[in-house]
Write a protein that holds these residues in place. Structure first.
Motif, PDB file in Angstrom:
ATOM      1  N   PHE A 213       0.829  -1.210   0.000  1.00  0.00           N
ATOM      2  CA  PHE A 213       0.000   0.000   0.000  1.00  0.00           C
ATOM      3  C   PHE A 213       0.863   1.260   0.000  1.00  0.00           C
ATOM      4  O   PHE A 213       0.683   2.141  -0.827  1.00  0.00           O
ATOM      5  CB  PHE A 213      -0.923  -0.025   1.235  1.00  0.00           C
ATOM      6  CG  PHE A 213      -1.629  -1.342   1.388  1.00  0.00           C
ATOM      7  CD1 PHE A 213      -2.687  -1.674   0.567  1.00  0.00           C
ATOM      8  CD2 PHE A 213      -1.194  -2.275   2.319  1.00  0.00           C
ATOM      9  CE1 PHE A 213      -3.318  -2.907   0.673  1.00  0.00           C
ATOM     10  CE2 PHE A 213      -1.812  -3.502   2.440  1.00  0.00           C
ATOM     11  CZ  PHE A 213      -2.871  -3.832   1.616  1.00  0.00           C
ATOM     12  N   VAL A 214       1.824   1.317   0.917  1.00  0.00           N
ATOM     13  CA  VAL A 214       2.656   2.522   1.064  1.00  0.00           C
ATOM     14  C   VAL A 214       3.606   2.685  -0.120  1.00  0.00           C
ATOM     15  O   VAL A 214       3.858   3.810  -0.577  1.00  0.00           O
ATOM     16  CB  VAL A 214       3.431   2.467   2.398  1.00  0.00           C
ATOM     17  CG1 VAL A 214       4.365   3.674   2.528  1.00  0.00           C
ATOM     18  CG2 VAL A 214       2.465   2.414   3.572  1.00  0.00           C
ATOM     19  N   HIS A 215       4.136   1.595  -0.629  1.00  0.00           N
ATOM     20  CA  HIS A 215       5.163   1.669  -1.667  1.00  0.00           C
ATOM     21  C   HIS A 215       4.637   1.267  -3.053  1.00  0.00           C
ATOM     22  O   HIS A 215       5.416   0.927  -3.946  1.00  0.00           O
ATOM     23  CB  HIS A 215       6.346   0.776  -1.282  1.00  0.00           C
ATOM     24  CG  HIS A 215       6.930   1.098   0.059  1.00  0.00           C
ATOM     25  ND1 HIS A 215       7.345   2.362   0.399  1.00  0.00           N
ATOM     26  CD2 HIS A 215       7.148   0.318   1.160  1.00  0.00           C
ATOM     27  CE1 HIS A 215       7.807   2.362   1.655  1.00  0.00           C
ATOM     28  NE2 HIS A 215       7.687   1.131   2.132  1.00  0.00           N
ATOM     29  N   GLN A 216       3.336   1.321  -3.209  1.00  0.00           N
ATOM     30  CA  GLN A 216       2.749   0.895  -4.483  1.00  0.00           C
ATOM     31  C   GLN A 216       3.294   1.704  -5.655  1.00  0.00           C
ATOM     32  O   GLN A 216       3.540   1.169  -6.741  1.00  0.00           O
ATOM     33  CB  GLN A 216       1.223   1.031  -4.423  1.00  0.00           C
ATOM     34  CG  GLN A 216       0.506   0.469  -5.635  1.00  0.00           C
ATOM     35  CD  GLN A 216      -0.999   0.606  -5.513  1.00  0.00           C
ATOM     36  OE1 GLN A 216      -1.508   1.589  -4.981  1.00  0.00           O
ATOM     37  NE2 GLN A 216      -1.720  -0.391  -5.961  1.00  0.00           N
ATOM     38  N   ILE A 226       8.909  -6.823  -5.943  1.00  0.00           N
ATOM     39  CA  ILE A 226       9.058  -6.855  -4.491  1.00  0.00           C
ATOM     40  C   ILE A 226       7.704  -6.875  -3.798  1.00  0.00           C
ATOM     41  O   ILE A 226       7.502  -7.589  -2.810  1.00  0.00           O
ATOM     42  CB  ILE A 226       9.880  -5.644  -4.011  1.00  0.00           C
ATOM     43  CG1 ILE A 226      11.291  -5.701  -4.581  1.00  0.00           C
ATOM     44  CG2 ILE A 226       9.926  -5.615  -2.479  1.00  0.00           C
ATOM     45  CD1 ILE A 226      12.097  -6.887  -4.140  1.00  0.00           C
ATOM     46  N   GLY A 227       6.757  -6.100  -4.321  1.00  0.00           N
ATOM     47  CA  GLY A 227       5.452  -6.014  -3.662  1.00  0.00           C
ATOM     48  C   GLY A 227       4.789  -7.368  -3.510  1.00  0.00           C
ATOM     49  O   GLY A 227       4.158  -7.649  -2.486  1.00  0.00           O
ATOM     50  N   ASP A 357       8.090   7.655   1.376  1.00  0.00           N
ATOM     51  CA  ASP A 357       6.798   7.017   1.655  1.00  0.00           C
ATOM     52  C   ASP A 357       6.691   6.657   3.136  1.00  0.00           C
ATOM     53  O   ASP A 357       5.688   6.943   3.795  1.00  0.00           O
ATOM     54  CB  ASP A 357       6.653   5.726   0.832  1.00  0.00           C
ATOM     55  CG  ASP A 357       6.435   5.977  -0.647  1.00  0.00           C
ATOM     56  OD1 ASP A 357       6.058   7.097  -1.011  1.00  0.00           O
ATOM     57  OD2 ASP A 357       6.651   5.025  -1.424  1.00  0.00           O
ATOM     58  N   ASP A 358       7.728   5.987   3.634  1.00  0.00           N
ATOM     59  CA  ASP A 358       7.693   5.542   5.032  1.00  0.00           C
ATOM     60  C   ASP A 358       7.649   6.723   5.994  1.00  0.00           C
ATOM     61  O   ASP A 358       6.920   6.699   6.994  1.00  0.00           O
ATOM     62  CB  ASP A 358       8.931   4.685   5.334  1.00  0.00           C
ATOM     63  CG  ASP A 358       8.801   3.269   4.808  1.00  0.00           C
ATOM     64  OD1 ASP A 358       7.663   2.766   4.711  1.00  0.00           O
ATOM     65  OD2 ASP A 358       9.834   2.664   4.495  1.00  0.00           O
ATOM     66  N   THR A 359       8.438   7.754   5.705  1.00  0.00           N
ATOM     67  CA  THR A 359       8.486   8.904   6.615  1.00  0.00           C
ATOM     68  C   THR A 359       7.128   9.590   6.701  1.00  0.00           C
ATOM     69  O   THR A 359       6.709  10.041   7.769  1.00  0.00           O
ATOM     70  CB  THR A 359       9.562   9.900   6.145  1.00  0.00           C
ATOM     71  OG1 THR A 359      10.828   9.234   6.134  1.00  0.00           O
ATOM     72  CG2 THR A 359       9.665  11.086   7.091  1.00  0.00           C
ATOM     73  N   GLU A 360       6.442   9.658   5.571  1.00  0.00           N
ATOM     74  CA  GLU A 360       5.082  10.228   5.596  1.00  0.00           C
ATOM     75  C   GLU A 360       4.187   9.424   6.539  1.00  0.00           C
ATOM     76  O   GLU A 360       3.412   9.990   7.319  1.00  0.00           O
ATOM     77  CB  GLU A 360       4.493  10.220   4.184  1.00  0.00           C
ATOM     78  CG  GLU A 360       3.044  10.670   4.093  1.00  0.00           C
ATOM     79  CD  GLU A 360       2.840  12.150   4.389  1.00  0.00           C
ATOM     80  OE1 GLU A 360       3.844  12.881   4.420  1.00  0.00           O
ATOM     81  OE2 GLU A 360       1.678  12.561   4.607  1.00  0.00           O
ATOM     82  N   MET A 361       4.342   8.091   6.519  1.00  0.00           N
ATOM     83  CA  MET A 361       3.533   7.244   7.399  1.00  0.00           C
ATOM     84  C   MET A 361       3.943   7.421   8.865  1.00  0.00           C
ATOM     85  O   MET A 361       3.101   7.451   9.767  1.00  0.00           O
ATOM     86  CB  MET A 361       3.663   5.768   6.996  1.00  0.00           C
ATOM     87  CG  MET A 361       3.077   5.441   5.636  1.00  0.00           C
ATOM     88  SD  MET A 361       1.316   5.835   5.514  1.00  0.00           S
ATOM     89  CE  MET A 361       1.380   7.219   4.361  1.00  0.00           C
ATOM     90  N   TYR A 362       5.275   7.520   9.136  1.00  0.00           N
ATOM     91  CA  TYR A 362       5.727   7.713  10.519  1.00  0.00           C
ATOM     92  C   TYR A 362       5.081   8.970  11.113  1.00  0.00           C
ATOM     93  O   TYR A 362       4.592   8.965  12.254  1.00  0.00           O
ATOM     94  CB  TYR A 362       7.251   7.913  10.591  1.00  0.00           C
ATOM     95  CG  TYR A 362       8.095   6.808  10.022  1.00  0.00           C
ATOM     96  CD1 TYR A 362       7.690   5.479  10.091  1.00  0.00           C
ATOM     97  CD2 TYR A 362       9.321   7.089   9.421  1.00  0.00           C
ATOM     98  CE1 TYR A 362       8.483   4.478   9.566  1.00  0.00           C
ATOM     99  CE2 TYR A 362      10.117   6.095   8.907  1.00  0.00           C
ATOM    100  CZ  TYR A 362       9.691   4.784   8.975  1.00  0.00           C
ATOM    101  OH  TYR A 362      10.470   3.789   8.456  1.00  0.00           O
ATOM    102  N   GLU A 363       5.112  10.044  10.347  1.00  0.00           N
ATOM    103  CA  GLU A 363       4.639  11.322  10.882  1.00  0.00           C
ATOM    104  C   GLU A 363       3.119  11.348  10.997  1.00  0.00           C
ATOM    105  O   GLU A 363       2.566  11.967  11.917  1.00  0.00           O
ATOM    106  CB  GLU A 363       5.175  12.459  10.010  1.00  0.00           C
ATOM    107  CG  GLU A 363       6.709  12.507  10.044  1.00  0.00           C
ATOM    108  CD  GLU A 363       7.301  13.761   9.452  1.00  0.00           C
ATOM    109  OE1 GLU A 363       6.550  14.515   8.782  1.00  0.00           O
ATOM    110  OE2 GLU A 363       8.510  14.016   9.665  1.00  0.00           O
TER     111      GLU A 363
END
Length: 430
Positions: A213-216, A226-227, A357-363
């Motif tokens: 979802f995050v790295h689509q 990889i997905g 992508d991940d940093t957006e989710m962390y915040e």
């Protein structure tokens, strides 16, 4: 006070859910520094960063500024970057080569082993040699495994081998991908600031539920397979390695595909010299190594190896973390290293999509856990379909939260039953 705090963690951490305040409380963050970051083994750097005698590089253990040095005799030291006189920083450069450090404030000078060499106008102290006990602060225990340097502020406790446990095998897996049996960390680091708690990053590193979802977008642009490795039909597993360590073991999928270099999304025709060097070193075993590839492992509390990249997590506040990122190099494999660096720039570089992508989710997570309701975060995914592998380790499906539950079990033990009685670890930097 200590007992009260320990009891509080019992109430905040349950097997299938954790309380949101664990990510937001400044009091809990300060407690974590004492119980985890200034007590357990923490990854600091790699020996290849200080390859020559008298090389040094500035590193961190949590908020602490540490200088990793190599003495003239080749020994590795971890020194606190603080003059014993008035506390000024003695090392300003990020890296270099020097046998000593001189404080710019009053000229006190130290060897790169931490010993005090001298100080101006010694008559004010009754002559030379009167302050020999005032060296730089040192990290009491330093140990190296496969070139990875770890430090512990606790003078006593479990050995590094005991701390790594089953995770040591993942470092073994990584170095065997080098034709010379060593990795190199020489590409330089990028620093990514995230307004989020450090545990959100650690949990995410081996969370196989989010990639599709995050790295689509990056999977689509790069036409990456990889997905698919993180889906309900994947034969990959999430493994609790114990001690807070965990991995996404993708080898079952790579073995099924049986394609050398498939783990890297390439073919042996594109890296013929590397493949030839690996077959020369490993013989028949090279085929298995080339198919299975590199580990995807989170080593508690701050080292994450994502196949071709190395991440170090640095907590600065309850809601602020810096992630230091670099490309891994395989010694004796220039052909592969060029490609791994290029892929790293594309995925975790300044314009890369993966870490953004991940940093957006962390915040977004951090903003969410600060809300009053609901108070808990759910980590039950896959709890009913876990099993035990041949090594006695708990495994779940590729998308299950087995790794998170293992992380929190270890965290709770450190913060409760294994709590330092006085509330402050011996050797804690001050």
């Amino acid at each position: 006070m200590t007992t009260t705090i320990a009891e509080r963690y019992d109430a905040l951490i349950e097997p299938e859910r954790v309380h949101g305040s664990l990510y937001t409380s400044p009091e809990i963050f300060a407690d974590e520094l004492e119980q985890i970051w200034y007590r357990t083994w923490v990854y600091v750097g790699h020996v290849s960063e200080i390859a020559q005698p008298n090389d040094y590089v500035r590193k961190t253990i949590g908020p602490q500024d540490v200088v990793m040095t190599r003495g003239a005799d080749g020994e590795v030291h971890l020194l606190l970057n603080r003059c014993a006189h008035r506390g000024n920083l003695v090392c300003e450069a990020d890296a270099g080569n020097s046998s000593s450090f001189r404080c710019p404030y009053h000229g006190w000078t130290y060897r790169n082993t931490g010993d005090l060499v001298g100080y101006p106008f010694p008559q004010g102290y009754g002559g030379r040699g009167k302050l020999d006990e005032l060296g730089l602060g040192r990290v009491p225990r330093v140990a190296v495994y496969q070139g990875f340097v770890f430090g512990s502020f606790a003078p006593d406790g479990p050995s590094l081998a005991e701390h790594l446990g089953e995770a040591a095998g993942e470092l073994d897996r990584l170095v065997r991908l080098s034709p010379q049996g060593e990795v190199e960390i020489t590409a330089g680091f990028l620093k990514h600031r995230a307004r989020a708690n450090w545990k959100l990053l650690a949990e995410n590193e081996t969370d196989g539920y989010h990639p599709q979802f995050v790295h689509q977008s990056i999977f689509s642009v790069a036409e990456s397979g990889i997905g698919a490795l993180y889906g309900e039909k994947s034969t990959a597993v999430t493994r609790d390695l114990g001690g807070g360590h965990s991995e996404n073991d993708l080898r079952p999928e790579f073995r099924r595909l049986a394609a050398p270099m498939g783990w890297f999304g390439t073919t042996e025709k594109k890296v013929p010299h590397y493949v030839a060097a690996m077959r020369e070193r490993h013989g028949d075993a090279a085929e298995e190594i080339l198919v299975e590839g590199a580990p995807h492992v989170m080593i508690f509390p701050n080292l994450f190896i994502a196949e071709i990249q190395l991440f170090t997590i640095q907590p600065l506040a309850a809601d602020l973390t810096v992630q230091h990122v670099t490309a891994i190099g395989l010694k004796g494999a220039p052909e592969m290293n060029t490609r791994m660096l290029q892929q790293s720039i594309g995925s975790v570089g300044p314009a890369g999509l993966l870490l953004a992508d991940d940093t957006e989710m962390y915040e977004r997570n951090q903003a969410g856990v600060a809300e009053l309701r609901p108070e808990w975060l759910d980590i039950r995914r896959g709890v009913g379909r876990e099993s035990v592998d041949e090594r006695g380790l708990t495994i779940g499906g590729a998308t299950d939260e087995t790794a998170m539950r293992g992380f929190w079990r270890h965290y709770k033990r450190l913060m409760t039953t294994d709590r330092v009685a006085a509330g402050t670890a011996a050797g804690t930097p001050r």
